[in-house]
Design an enzyme around this catalytic site. Structure first.
Site, mmCIF file in Angstrom:
data_model
loop_
_atom_site.group_PDB
_atom_site.id
_atom_site.type_symbol
_atom_site.label_atom_id
_atom_site.label_comp_id
_atom_site.label_asym_id
_atom_site.label_seq_id
_atom_site.Cartn_x
_atom_site.Cartn_y
_atom_site.Cartn_z
ATOM 1 N N GLY A 1 -6.353 29.557 24.249
ATOM 2 C CA GLY A 1 -5.225 30.380 23.819
ATOM 3 C C GLY A 1 -5.706 31.755 23.390
ATOM 4 N N ARG A 2 -6.590 31.762 22.392
ATOM 5 C CA ARG A 2 -6.991 33.007 21.741
ATOM 6 C C ARG A 2 -7.571 34.036 22.707
ATOM 7 N NH1 ARG A 2 -7.989 33.076 16.409
ATOM 8 N NH2 ARG A 2 -8.384 30.837 16.528
ATOM 9 N N TYR B 1 -2.229 33.903 17.521
ATOM 10 C CA TYR B 1 -2.178 33.397 16.146
ATOM 11 C C TYR B 1 -1.792 34.501 15.155
ATOM 12 C CZ TYR B 1 -4.583 29.677 18.586
ATOM 13 O OH TYR B 1 -4.909 28.707 19.500
ATOM 14 N N GLY C 1 -10.943 27.175 22.585
ATOM 15 C CA GLY C 1 -11.936 27.478 21.563
ATOM 16 C C GLY C 1 -12.845 28.646 21.875
ATOM 17 N N GLU D 1 -8.284 24.983 28.548
ATOM 18 C CA GLU D 1 -6.949 25.370 28.037
ATOM 19 C C GLU D 1 -7.056 26.250 26.803
ATOM 20 O OE1 GLU D 1 -5.129 21.501 27.227
ATOM 21 O OE2 GLU D 1 -6.352 21.350 25.420
ATOM 22 N N CYS E 1 6.239 39.982 -2.548
ATOM 23 C CA CYS E 1 5.955 39.992 -3.977
ATOM 24 C C CYS E 1 4.915 38.933 -4.304
ATOM 25 C CB CYS E 1 7.235 39.727 -4.762
ATOM 26 S SG CYS E 1 8.528 40.881 -4.324
HETATM 27 C C1 LIG Z 1 -5.240 25.166 19.731
HETATM 28 C C2 LIG Z 1 -5.637 24.370 20.907
HETATM 29 C C3 LIG Z 1 -6.108 24.995 22.057
HETATM 30 C C4 LIG Z 1 -6.328 26.485 22.138
HETATM 31 O O1 LIG Z 1 -7.363 26.850 21.288
HETATM 32 P P1 LIG Z 1 -7.925 28.366 21.274
HETATM 33 O O2 LIG Z 1 -8.906 28.328 20.158
HETATM 34 O O3 LIG Z 1 -6.780 29.259 21.030
HETATM 35 O O4 LIG Z 1 -8.564 28.601 22.599
HETATM 36 C C5 LIG Z 1 -6.398 24.211 23.142
HETATM 37 N N1 LIG Z 1 -6.236 22.862 23.110
HETATM 38 C C6 LIG Z 1 -5.799 22.221 22.002
HETATM 39 C C7 LIG Z 1 -5.644 20.757 22.026
HETATM 40 C C8 LIG Z 1 -5.484 22.953 20.873
HETATM 41 O O5 LIG Z 1 -5.073 22.316 19.775
#
Ligand SMILES: *Cc1c(COP(=O)(O)O)cnc(C)c1O
Length: 385
Positions: free
Chosen positions: A260-261, A365, A224, A258, A336
Site C-alpha cells: 500500500g504505502r 495512511y 511492507g 500487495e 483542543c
Molecule cells: C496493511 C497491509 C498491507 C499493505 O501494507 P503496506 O505496509 O502499506 O505495504 C498488505 N497486506 C496486508 C494483509 C495488510 O494488512
C-alpha cells in the site's frame, strides 16, 4: 520536499483558509510501474486499499496493478466499484456477511483461523460455488526489520505455525486451501532483506504445502515496502530487483505482492494554512487550519513530518502581518489537545500567518487513518490531479 509546480498551483488555487489533500494519479501510475519493474515477471501486483481508499486512487491503482487487496466489506465494495480484475480479501475479523460478499464478488479470501475457514466453506456452499483460499500464517521465526512486526511474535493475525497442521487437515467441500499468506511487516527499508524474505517465503510455502498435501497455487508475501518520512529515501527498488533475480517460483504458483504505502505515499500532499503564530514559554507555534484529525500518522508514530512553506503574499487585514524569521516552530493543528502536533522544532527561514505548510508523502495512511470527527471541524478539500 517541495511540491511540483502543478501541485503547488492546485494548492494556491484553493479558497482560503487553504486545507486540502492533493493526490496526483500520474505519481500513482509511476510508482506502480517502478515497483512492477523490480518484481519477477508474472508476479501479481495488488494495491492494499487500506493505505488510501479515495475512489480515484483506488480506481487508478486498480488498473495500474493487477487488482486490489481489501480488508473489510467497505473496501470490498470500493474494489468492486473500481472494476478490480482481481480481489484478495484479508483481515483478522471477518463477519459472515463479509465472507458471503467476498464469495459473491469472486474474491480470494486469506483465512485467519480454522473457525473462519469453516465459515468461508459455509458461505461458498450457500452460494453454490467452490472457492480457493489461502491461510494466513504467523510463522515461528522473526521475518523482517521494519515497524509493526506481524509474524514471529504474538499478534491477532493468522494461524500460529505450530497449529497449522490442524487447520490444513480440515476437509471441507466448498473451499480449497491452495496457498499461504505471509504478510510480515510495515515500512521495511531494507531491500536485500525484503528480497530474502520473499525468497524464503516461497521456499517455506513449497515445503509446507508438500508436507501437508496442499496443492500450492498461490504464495502471498503481503506488503511492507517502506518509505523514510524523515529523509527522502524509499526502499531501493534496484536492490530489490537484483535480490529477486534468482528467485525460482514453481510453475503454476502465483506469487502475490500487495503493498500500500510504497504505491500511494508519494502521490499525496497535505496543505494547511497558518491561522496563527504564537510564542509561549520560549517556543514558537504555527497553528494550522487542519491537524492530526486529517493527518494522524506523525502523532501515531511519534515523529515530526517534514513540510515546506508555500509563501502567500496576500494579506487581507488592515494591521501588520505577524511573521517569524529564522526560528524553530512546532506545526500544530486546530484541535483542543496538546497532542495535535504534525511537526516539532522545524526550522523556518520565514513564516507568516496566511502562508501554507505543505506536507509531502501523505498519500498513504494519511486521511484514512485519522479521527475525522474529533471536534467536528470541516474536512479538508480533496483534489485529484
Ligand atoms: C496493511 C497491509 C498491507 C499493505 O501494507 P503496506 O505496509 O502499506 O505495504 C498488505 N497486506 C496486508 C494483509 C495488510 O494488512
Amino acid at each position: 520536499m517541495r511540491p511540483p509546480e502543478h501541485v503547488e498551483a492546485a494548492i494556491r488555487a484553493r479558497t482560503r483558509p487553504v486545507c486540502a489533500y492533493v493526490y496526483d494519479t500520474a505519481v500513482l501510475n509511476e510508482r506502480a510501474a517502478a515497483l512492477r519493474a523490480a518484481l519477477p515477471p508474472r508476479t501479481t501486483l495488488l494495491y492494499a486499499v487500506k493505505a488510501n481508499g479515495h475512489p480515484d486512487v483506488v480506481r487508478t491503482l486498480s488498473s495500474a496493478c493487477d487488482g486490489l487487496e481489501v480488508a473489510s466489506g467497505g473496501e470490498l465494495r470500493l474494489a468492486v466499484a473500481a472494476g478490480a480484475r482481481r480481489i484478495v480479501f484479508g483481515g483478522p475479523g471477518k463477519t459472515d456477511a463479509e465472507l458471503a460478499a467476498a464469495v459473491a464478488a469472486g474474491a480470494q479470501v486469506n483465512v485467519e483461523s480454522a473457525h473462519e475457514l469453516r465459515r468461508l466453506d459455509r458461505a461458498a456452499r450457500a452460494a453454490g460455488v467452490v472457492t480457493e483460499a489461502a491461510v494466513r500464517v504467523n510463522r515461528a521465526g522473526p521475518a523482517l526489520p521494519g515497524s509493526h512486526a506481524m509474524t514471529g511474535t504474538p499478534t491477532p493475525f493468522g494461524v500460529d505455525e505450530t497449529t497449522l497442521a490442524r487447520v490444513l487437515a480440515l476437509r471441507l467441500d466448498s473451499v480449497r486451501v491452495t496457498g499461504f499468506h505471509l504478510h510480515a511487516v510495515s515500512n521495511n527499508l531494507d531491500a536485500a532483506a525484503h528480497a530474502r524474505f520473499i525468497a524464503e517465503a516461497v521456499d517455506w510455502s513449497v515445503a509446507t504445502a508438500r508436507r501437508h498435501d496442499v496443492p500450492l497455487r498461490l504464495v502471498n508475501v503481503g506488503g511492507g515496502l517502506g518509505v523514510d518520512y524523515l529523509g527522502a529515501a524509499t526502499i531501493d527498488l534496484d536492490a530489490l530487483r537484483s535480490g529477486l533475480a534468482g528467485l525460482a517460483v514453481p510453475d503454476g504458483v502465483d506469487l502475490i505482492v500487495e503493498p500500500g504505502r510504497i504505491l500511494a505515499a508519494d502521490a499525496g500532499w497535505y496543505a494547511a494554512e497558518v491561522l496563527d503564530l504564537k510564542h509561549t514559554h520560549g517556543r514558537w507555534f504555527a497553528v494550522l487550519r487542519g491537524g492530526t484529525h486529517h493527518f494522524r500518522l506523525p502523532a501515531a508514530w511519534g515523529y515530526s513530518h517534514p513540510f515546506t512553506v508555500l509563501p502567500v503574499d496576500a494579506w487581507p487585514y488592515p494591521w501588520q502581518r505577524p511573521q517569524v524569521d529564522d526560528v524553530a516552530v512546532d506545526a500544530v493543528g486546530e484541535l483542543c489537545t496538546p497532542r495535535d502536533v504534525l511537526a516539532r522544532d522545524r526550522h523556518v527561514r520565514r513564516l507568516r500567518i496566511g502562508d501554507i505548510l505543505v506536507f509531502g508523502r501523505t498519500g498513504a495512511y494519511g486521511w484514512d487513518i485519522s479521527h475525522h470527527d474529533f471536534l467536528r471541524h470541516p474536512p479538508p478539500a480533496f483534489e485529484v490531479l
